[in-house]
Design a protein around this motif. Structure first.
Motif, short mmCIF file in Angstrom:
data_model
loop_
_atom_site.label_atom_id
_atom_site.label_comp_id
_atom_site.label_asym_id
_atom_site.label_seq_id
_atom_site.Cartn_x
_atom_site.Cartn_y
_atom_site.Cartn_z
N THR A 17 34.76 -66.25 -35.20
CA THR A 17 36.13 -65.85 -35.17
C THR A 17 37.06 -67.07 -35.52
O THR A 17 38.21 -66.85 -35.80
CB THR A 17 36.45 -65.77 -33.37
OG1 THR A 17 35.73 -66.89 -32.57
CG2 THR A 17 35.72 -64.41 -32.92
N HIS A 73 33.53 -62.51 -36.34
CA HIS A 73 34.69 -62.41 -37.07
C HIS A 73 35.16 -61.02 -36.65
O HIS A 73 34.47 -59.96 -37.13
CB HIS A 73 34.87 -62.76 -38.35
CG HIS A 73 36.30 -63.03 -38.80
ND1 HIS A 73 37.11 -61.81 -39.11
CD2 HIS A 73 37.16 -64.02 -39.19
CE1 HIS A 73 38.41 -62.16 -39.55
NE2 HIS A 73 38.48 -63.54 -39.40
N PRO A 74 36.36 -60.77 -36.20
CA PRO A 74 36.64 -59.44 -35.93
C PRO A 74 36.59 -58.32 -37.13
O PRO A 74 36.10 -57.13 -37.17
CB PRO A 74 38.04 -59.27 -35.29
CG PRO A 74 38.54 -60.74 -34.88
CD PRO A 74 37.46 -61.53 -35.78
N ALA A 75 37.33 -58.90 -38.31
CA ALA A 75 37.04 -57.81 -39.49
C ALA A 75 35.66 -57.59 -40.00
O ALA A 75 35.08 -56.51 -40.27
CB ALA A 75 37.88 -58.60 -40.50
N ARG A 108 32.78 -57.75 -37.95
CA ARG A 108 32.33 -57.05 -36.89
C ARG A 108 32.57 -55.57 -37.24
O ARG A 108 31.64 -54.46 -37.07
CB ARG A 108 32.63 -57.44 -35.50
CG ARG A 108 31.95 -56.59 -34.43
CD ARG A 108 32.29 -57.15 -33.07
NE ARG A 108 31.59 -56.34 -32.15
CZ ARG A 108 31.21 -56.59 -30.90
NH1 ARG A 108 31.50 -58.06 -30.55
NH2 ARG A 108 30.83 -56.04 -30.06
N ARG A 109 33.90 -55.22 -37.56
CA ARG A 109 34.01 -53.84 -37.89
C ARG A 109 33.49 -53.04 -38.90
O ARG A 109 33.04 -52.00 -38.92
CB ARG A 109 35.72 -53.61 -38.04
CG ARG A 109 36.60 -53.94 -36.66
CD ARG A 109 38.09 -53.21 -37.01
NE ARG A 109 38.46 -54.09 -38.07
CZ ARG A 109 39.15 -55.51 -37.50
NH1 ARG A 109 39.48 -55.61 -36.53
NH2 ARG A 109 40.02 -55.98 -38.60
N ARG A 110 33.35 -54.14 -40.11
CA ARG A 110 32.40 -53.70 -41.27
C ARG A 110 31.18 -53.24 -40.84
O ARG A 110 30.57 -52.38 -41.27
CB ARG A 110 32.88 -54.67 -42.16
CG ARG A 110 34.00 -54.77 -42.95
CD ARG A 110 34.52 -53.61 -43.69
NE ARG A 110 33.45 -53.48 -44.89
CZ ARG A 110 33.59 -53.93 -46.02
NH1 ARG A 110 34.63 -54.69 -46.38
NH2 ARG A 110 32.77 -53.56 -47.00
N GLU A 154 29.81 -52.64 -37.80
CA GLU A 154 29.85 -51.44 -36.91
C GLU A 154 29.91 -50.22 -37.88
O GLU A 154 29.04 -49.30 -37.39
CB GLU A 154 30.66 -51.85 -36.00
CG GLU A 154 30.30 -52.61 -34.92
CD GLU A 154 31.42 -52.79 -33.60
OE1 GLU A 154 31.02 -53.12 -32.46
OE2 GLU A 154 32.51 -52.60 -33.97
N SER A 155 30.87 -50.24 -38.67
CA SER A 155 30.98 -49.13 -39.47
C SER A 155 29.79 -48.77 -40.36
O SER A 155 29.44 -47.51 -40.62
CB SER A 155 32.24 -49.32 -40.53
OG SER A 155 31.97 -50.12 -41.35
N LEU A 166 25.19 -53.59 -36.76
CA LEU A 166 25.28 -54.21 -35.57
C LEU A 166 24.18 -54.68 -34.84
O LEU A 166 23.63 -55.63 -34.54
CB LEU A 166 26.54 -53.98 -34.75
CG LEU A 166 26.77 -54.84 -33.86
CD1 LEU A 166 27.41 -56.26 -34.16
CD2 LEU A 166 28.05 -54.30 -32.89
#
Length: 508
Positions: free
Chosen positions: A23, A45-47, A49-51, A53-54, A58
Motif C-alpha cells: 500500500t 496495493h489496492p490496484a 489486489r483488484r487485478r 482478484e479479477s 489471490l
C-alpha cells in the motif's frame, strides 16, 4: 496479462512471488504482507489486489490473513525499525488488546520477554524515550485504582505513568505493567541520578514537593520489605524532605542524620534546625526514624540553675518536702504495691532524703549539638515551675509560681527511673501527691504498708501557693503572701473566714 494460460495457474508457487507491491508503493517481501490491515505487516496495493482478484490469483499467493504472534513479537522487539511511536501508540496497543484470547494472541513466553523489552514510547524531557513495561505504571487517575494513594500528575518525572483504559490497558497488564509503584520502585527512582538531576534544582529543592511527599508515603508503606543494600543507600543519600526550623521556608532534600522530627515547637523555634514536615503520617515518621532521623527533644538537654534561693524555708517547701519523704516508698510503686519497672538503685533512699527549696529565678540553657541557647526569663514558667539539682538532691520551686505536681513528678523521675519509664513515674508521683493519705487509702492504695506518716487528712499539696493573694472587704483590699502566713490558713472555724488579725475576720 491476457496471454496467461489459466490452466497452468496451479503450477504457480509462492516462491515465484518473492516481492509484491504494498500500500505504500513499495515492493515488500512475500512474508511481510498480509491480507488484513494491521500496523505490523503491509497489505497489497489496492490496484494490484483488484487485478489479482479479477484474475483469480489471490488464493494462489497464499498470503497470511493477519500477522502471526511471531510477526507481532518480532516487530515489537526490533530496535532498528520501531513500530510504536507517540502518535500511534494508543491505537496499536488497543489493536493488540483486541487480539488477546484469540488464536493470534501472543504466547506467554512472548509476554514475559516483552515485559523486559523497552518498546513503549514515553515523552521524556529531551524527546521520546522507550521504556520497559515493567517500569511503567497505569495512571491511577484514569484507572481508578488506589486513586487516593497515587496521584496522576504529581508523580510524573519520578515514575512513568500511562493513561490507558480498556483493551490497551489489558494488553499492558499482560506485559506486567503495574497499577501503582511499589516501595522498591520508589526507592530506586529517588536514588536514580538521572531522575534527580531532572526533578531537583541546584539548591536541592524538589520541583514538585507534593509529588515527592506522595513518594515518601509509598516508600514508608513498605520500607521494611526493602533489600538491605537499598536501605543503606537511602540512609546515606539526600532523600528526605526538611526545612529550616518551623518557618515557611522551602523544603529541600537532606540526609536523615541531618534533620529532626519536631515534637517540641518551642525547641524548634529556638534552635532552628532542619525539621521534617510536622503533618506527616505516623508511617512516614517511622521511615524518618528508621533512616536515622531523631526526635528533637531527644537531641536536646535542658540545664537549669536556680538563682536567688530564699534564705528561709517557705511553708510550701516544708510541706512538699515532708510529704515526699513520708511517701517515698509509695511514690515508686503502682497501686497494686509492686515497684515501677526501671527503678534506679537507691531511688527510695534518695526520695526519702530529698530537700526542697524555693528560688526567685531560674536560669535555663538549652544544649544542642554543642550549642548553648539561653531561654528568656518569661519562658521559665511555661517550661516548668521546679528544677532538680541531681548533685545535691535538692528540688527547687519557682517562687510565686503555682505548684504543678506533674512538673514535680517529671523532675523526681530523673533521679528515680530510666528515661524510658520517666513518664510513668512522673504521672505516678503526681497522682500520689495530689491526694491526702486518707483519700489514697479510700482509693485502694496500700498506704499503711508504705507511708511512714499517719493515715490522716493533710493539706492538699496543690493548694499551697506562694502567689500574692488579694482579699476584698468592701472597698478595702488586703494583700498577703500565702507561703509567709501558711500557719494561719486554718483561720476562724466558727465563721469560716481567714483571721488576718485579732480584731476581725475577712470573708473569703
Amino acid at each position: 496479462p491476457k496471454s496467461i494460460n489459466r490452466n497452468k495457474i496451479k503450477e504457480i508457487k509462492p516462491v515465484d512471488f518473492a516481492y509484491l507491491p504494498s500500500t505504500d508503493n513499495k515492493l515488500c517481501k512475500w512474508e511481510e504482507i498480509s491480507l488484513e490491515q494491521s500496523p505490523f505487516l503491509c497489505t497489497l496495493h489496492p490496484a494490484f489486489r483488484r487485478r489479482v482478484e479479477s484474475a483469480g490469483l489471490l488464493d494462489a499467493l497464499q498470503l497470511k490473513s493477519a500477522p502471526t504472534a511471531d510477526d507481532v513479537f518480532e516487530r515489537l522487539t526490533c530496535e532498528r525499525s520501531r513500530v510504536l511511536t507517540l502518535c500511534n501508540r494508543d491505537e496499536i496497543l488497543a489493536y493488540l488488546g483486541k487480539r488477546m484470547n484469540s488464536e493470534d494472541d501472543l504466547k506467554s513466553v512472548h509476554y514475559r520477554q516483552l515485559s523486559k523489552t523497552p518498546f513503549i514510547p514515553i515523552r521524556g524531557s529531551k524527546g521520546t524515550i522507550y521504556v520497559k513495561p515493567m517500569d511503567i505504571f497505569l495512571d491511577a487517575g484514569s484507572m481508578e485504582i488506589n486513586a487516593s494513594h497515587v496521584g496522576s500528575s504529581d508523580l510524573r518525572g519520578w515514575v512513568h505513568l500511562l493513561q490507558m483504559t480498556g483493551e490497551a490497558a489489558d494488553f499492558l497488564t499482560a506485559c506486567r505493567v503495574k497499577s501503582e509503584p511499589t516501595p522498591a520502585d520508589v526507592a530506586l527512582s529517588i536514588l536514580d541520578p538521572r531522575k534527580r538531576a531532572l526533578q531537583i534544582d541546584e539548591k536541592g529543592v524538589p520541583r514538585n514537593v507534593k509529588g515527592y511527599r506522595k513518594l515518601l508515603e509509598i516508600l514508608a508503606s513498605g520500607y521494611g520489605r526493602l533489600r538491605k543494600d537499598i536501605k543503606e543507600k537511602l540512609k546515606s543519600a539526600e532523600v528526605l524532605l526538611a526545612r529550616q526550623g518551623i518557618s515557611k521556608s522551602s523544603y529541600i532534600l537532606v540526609r536523615a542524620a541531618e534533620c529532626y522530627l519536631v515534637d517540641n515547637s518551642l525547641y524548634a523555634s529556638l534552635i532552628n534546625p532542619m525539621c521534617a514536615p510536622m503533618d506527616f503520617s505516623e508511617d512516614v515518621q517511622n521511615l524518618y526514624k528508621a533512616l536515622g532521623a531523631e526526635w528533637l527533644t531527644n537531641a536536646c538537654k535542658m540545664r537549669c540553675r536556680p538563682q536567688h534561693v530564699l534564705p528561709y524555708k517557705a511553708d510550701r517547701a516544708v510541706n512538699l518536702e515532708t510529704t515526699i519523704r513520708d511517701r517515698a516508698r509509695l511514690l515508686v510503686r503502682s497501686k497494686d504495691g509492686n515497684k515501677i519497672s526501671g527503678l534506679k538503685p537507691g531511688a527510695e533512699r534518695v526520695l526519702s532524703s530529698l530537700k526542697v527549696e524555693e528560688a526567685r529565678k531560674f536560669e535555663r540553657v538549652l544544649e544542642f549539638c554543642g550549642r548553648r541557647i539561653p531561654l528568656e526569663t518569661k519562658k521559665n514558667a511555661d517550661i516548668g515551675m521546679c528544677s532538680l539539682d541531681e548533685t545535691t538532691k535538692t528540688l527547687y520551686l519557682l517562687h510565686k509560681q503555682s505548684l504543678n505536681l506533674f512538673d514535680v513528678g517529671n523532675e523526681l523521675a530523673k533521679i528515680s527511673v530510666s528515661s524510658a519509664k520517666a513518664e510513668q513515674m512522673g504521672n505516678n508521683v503526681a497522682r500520689v501527691l495530689s491526694f491526702t493519705t486518707g483519700q489514697l487509702a479510700a482509693r485502694g492504695w496500700p498506704v499503711r504498708r508504705f507511708c511512714s506518716g499517719p493515715e490522716e487528712e493533710v493539706k492538699h499539696m496543690n493548694r499551697v501557693s506562694s502567689e500574692m493573694a488579694v482579699v476584698k472587704e468592701g472597698k478595702e483590699e488586703v494583700k498577703f503572701d500565702v507561703s509567709e502566713i501558711g500557719h494561719i490558713l486554718k483561720g476562724c472555724r466558727r465563721c469560716k473566714a481567714l483571721r488576718l488579725d485579732a480584731s476581725r475576720c475577712i470573708k473569703l
